[in-house]
Design a protein around this motif. Structure first.
Motif, mmCIF file in Angstrom:
data_model
loop_
_atom_site.group_PDB
_atom_site.id
_atom_site.type_symbol
_atom_site.label_atom_id
_atom_site.label_comp_id
_atom_site.label_asym_id
_atom_site.label_seq_id
_atom_site.Cartn_x
_atom_site.Cartn_y
_atom_site.Cartn_z
ATOM 1 N N ILE A 4 0.668 -1.037 -0.058
ATOM 2 C CA ILE A 4 0.187 0.038 0.151
ATOM 3 C C ILE A 4 0.815 1.284 -0.215
ATOM 4 O O ILE A 4 1.956 1.454 0.215
ATOM 5 N N ALA A 5 0.845 2.060 -0.649
ATOM 6 C CA ALA A 5 1.320 3.624 -0.887
ATOM 7 C C ALA A 5 0.467 4.192 -0.315
ATOM 8 O O ALA A 5 -0.699 4.984 -0.161
ATOM 9 N N ILE A 6 0.541 4.994 0.855
ATOM 10 C CA ILE A 6 -0.175 6.092 1.909
ATOM 11 C C ILE A 6 -0.010 7.061 1.694
ATOM 12 O O ILE A 6 1.329 7.458 2.074
ATOM 13 N N GLN A 70 -3.366 6.801 12.969
ATOM 14 C CA GLN A 70 -1.754 6.605 13.186
ATOM 15 C C GLN A 70 -2.075 4.567 13.916
ATOM 16 O O GLN A 70 -1.539 3.768 14.341
ATOM 17 N N GLU A 71 -3.280 4.548 13.885
ATOM 18 C CA GLU A 71 -3.694 2.955 14.329
ATOM 19 C C GLU A 71 -3.905 1.905 13.714
ATOM 20 O O GLU A 71 -3.642 0.648 13.488
ATOM 21 N N VAL A 72 -4.483 2.732 12.790
ATOM 22 C CA VAL A 72 -5.160 1.811 11.492
ATOM 23 C C VAL A 72 -3.814 1.890 10.583
ATOM 24 O O VAL A 72 -3.934 0.704 10.027
ATOM 25 N N ILE A 73 -3.015 2.435 10.041
ATOM 26 C CA ILE A 73 -1.582 2.379 9.518
ATOM 27 C C ILE A 73 -0.468 1.776 10.762
ATOM 28 O O ILE A 73 -0.402 0.307 9.791
ATOM 29 N N TYR A 106 4.499 8.419 13.863
ATOM 30 C CA TYR A 106 4.502 6.642 13.655
ATOM 31 C C TYR A 106 6.066 5.956 13.581
ATOM 32 O O TYR A 106 6.253 5.739 12.958
ATOM 33 N N PRO A 107 6.337 6.048 14.415
ATOM 34 C CA PRO A 107 8.117 5.462 15.015
ATOM 35 C C PRO A 107 7.626 4.289 14.739
ATOM 36 O O PRO A 107 8.697 3.914 14.586
ATOM 37 N N PHE A 108 6.360 3.145 14.368
ATOM 38 C CA PHE A 108 7.254 2.001 13.853
ATOM 39 C C PHE A 108 7.145 2.056 12.525
ATOM 40 O O PHE A 108 7.668 0.766 11.716
ATOM 41 N N ILE A 109 6.959 2.809 11.338
ATOM 42 C CA ILE A 109 7.927 2.913 10.326
ATOM 43 C C ILE A 109 8.505 2.619 9.957
ATOM 44 O O ILE A 109 9.499 4.151 10.236
ATOM 45 N N SER A 110 9.532 2.122 9.378
ATOM 46 C CA SER A 110 11.186 1.945 8.994
ATOM 47 C C SER A 110 11.425 3.252 8.050
ATOM 48 O O SER A 110 10.813 3.542 6.771
ATOM 49 N N TRP A 111 12.411 3.660 8.334
ATOM 50 C CA TRP A 111 13.169 5.070 6.940
ATOM 51 C C TRP A 111 13.357 4.094 5.127
ATOM 52 O O TRP A 111 12.607 4.581 4.815
ATOM 53 N N LYS A 112 13.448 2.641 5.371
ATOM 54 C CA LYS A 112 13.490 2.419 4.224
ATOM 55 C C LYS A 112 12.134 2.389 3.913
ATOM 56 O O LYS A 112 12.097 2.189 2.246
#
Lengths: 178, 178
Positions: A4-6, A70-73, A106-112
């Motif tokens: 998914i691209a958000i 945040q919750e949904v992502i 969104y700290p759970f999203i990696s820079w990658k």
């Protein structure tokens, strides 16, 4: 895993509320977001002020988070390969600010999994969630139009009005591995 | 038009020469780039110094341009849709610097055609020019490995040793419109 691209602005970040706040702070005039329905984004405020605010240092860094995103992502990250794709290149000041904002909220999203681009035609994914016709138009996967005042009259895409509706669309039936 | 995704570091910017220059300035030791042949990039200098230099303010902004890249990329822009795709997200300081560097040395490239990302798996193009196995490996189009000291032993891809060879590969036979 399906990908998914958000989009960020008006999807993860409530940019409309934010520039109305900036406008009120600068001019003492409180505009109702209802008056922006169907108005192109660049014309939402007088005299190119939307663009002026977008170029103001600190604007993107302090944008409010869209409720539920945040919750949904976070839940989407369990079932999909989630990429954040923002057309940040038009506003060079925003690059660093957007990255810091993502890391904070969104700290759970990696820079990658973060992409800052201009045109989104180069993005390959299975789903795209975006508020702009210009980004969805050339995308080959499934397209979800996230409602924003400027796109209210657009009827070309499946519409999601908020993050609850994104969850209904993508979390209810999505298998863990496609 | 066919689309080309072009990497920045070690393809458009001569990063190897640049960190050898930084190393000499910091430690008075002039290393020969020949000694780096086949050495993984992160181990090219002692004690994680490559990474340290990559995180130094000004490093990317002052990188030397790879010889021939300006002329050849300008010519490629006539025949292809050219996107610059850099895995800049790992080094947050580099975002603004890389954009300024591109604007200075390649003013003919629009912000619409610049992508700063982490993983390049999301990039859809017909050709990718890159010096890293990790970027080329999952790419579905035609892959051109741009020679850098760290990749000298890699035999999985068609290799281009310099921008003249890119021109021979992509300009000699490329039709104006595919």
């Amino acid at each position: 895993m399906a990908r998914i691209a958000i989009d960020m602005d008006n999807v993860m970040a409530d940019i409309t509320t934010h520039y109305l706040t900036y406008y009120e702070a600068a001019h003492g005039i409180k505009l109702d977001s209802e008056t922006l329905q169907g108005v192109p984004e660049g014309e939402a405020l007088p005299e190119g002020m939307v663009r002026q605010f977008l170029n103001t240092p600190g604007f993107f860094r302090t944008a409010p988070v869209m409720p539920g995103s945040q919750e949904v992502i976070k839940a989407l990250c369990e079932k999909y390969e989630v990429f954040i794709v923002s057309a940040a290149m038009e506003f060079p000041l925003s690059l660093q600010e957007k990255l810091e904002w993502l890391n904070e909220h969104y700290p759970f999203i990696s820079w990658k999994n973060i992409v800052f681009c201009g045109s989104k035609t180069i993005v390959e994914a299975d789903y795209m969630i975006d508020d702009h016709d210009k980004n969805l138009r050339y995308f080959k996967g499934e397209r979800l139009l996230f409602t924003a005042p400027h796109n209210i009259n657009l009827t070309d895409y499946k519409r999601v009005n908020n993050w609850e509706e994104v969850a209904e669309e993508l979390l209810a039936t999505a298998p863990a591995v496609l």
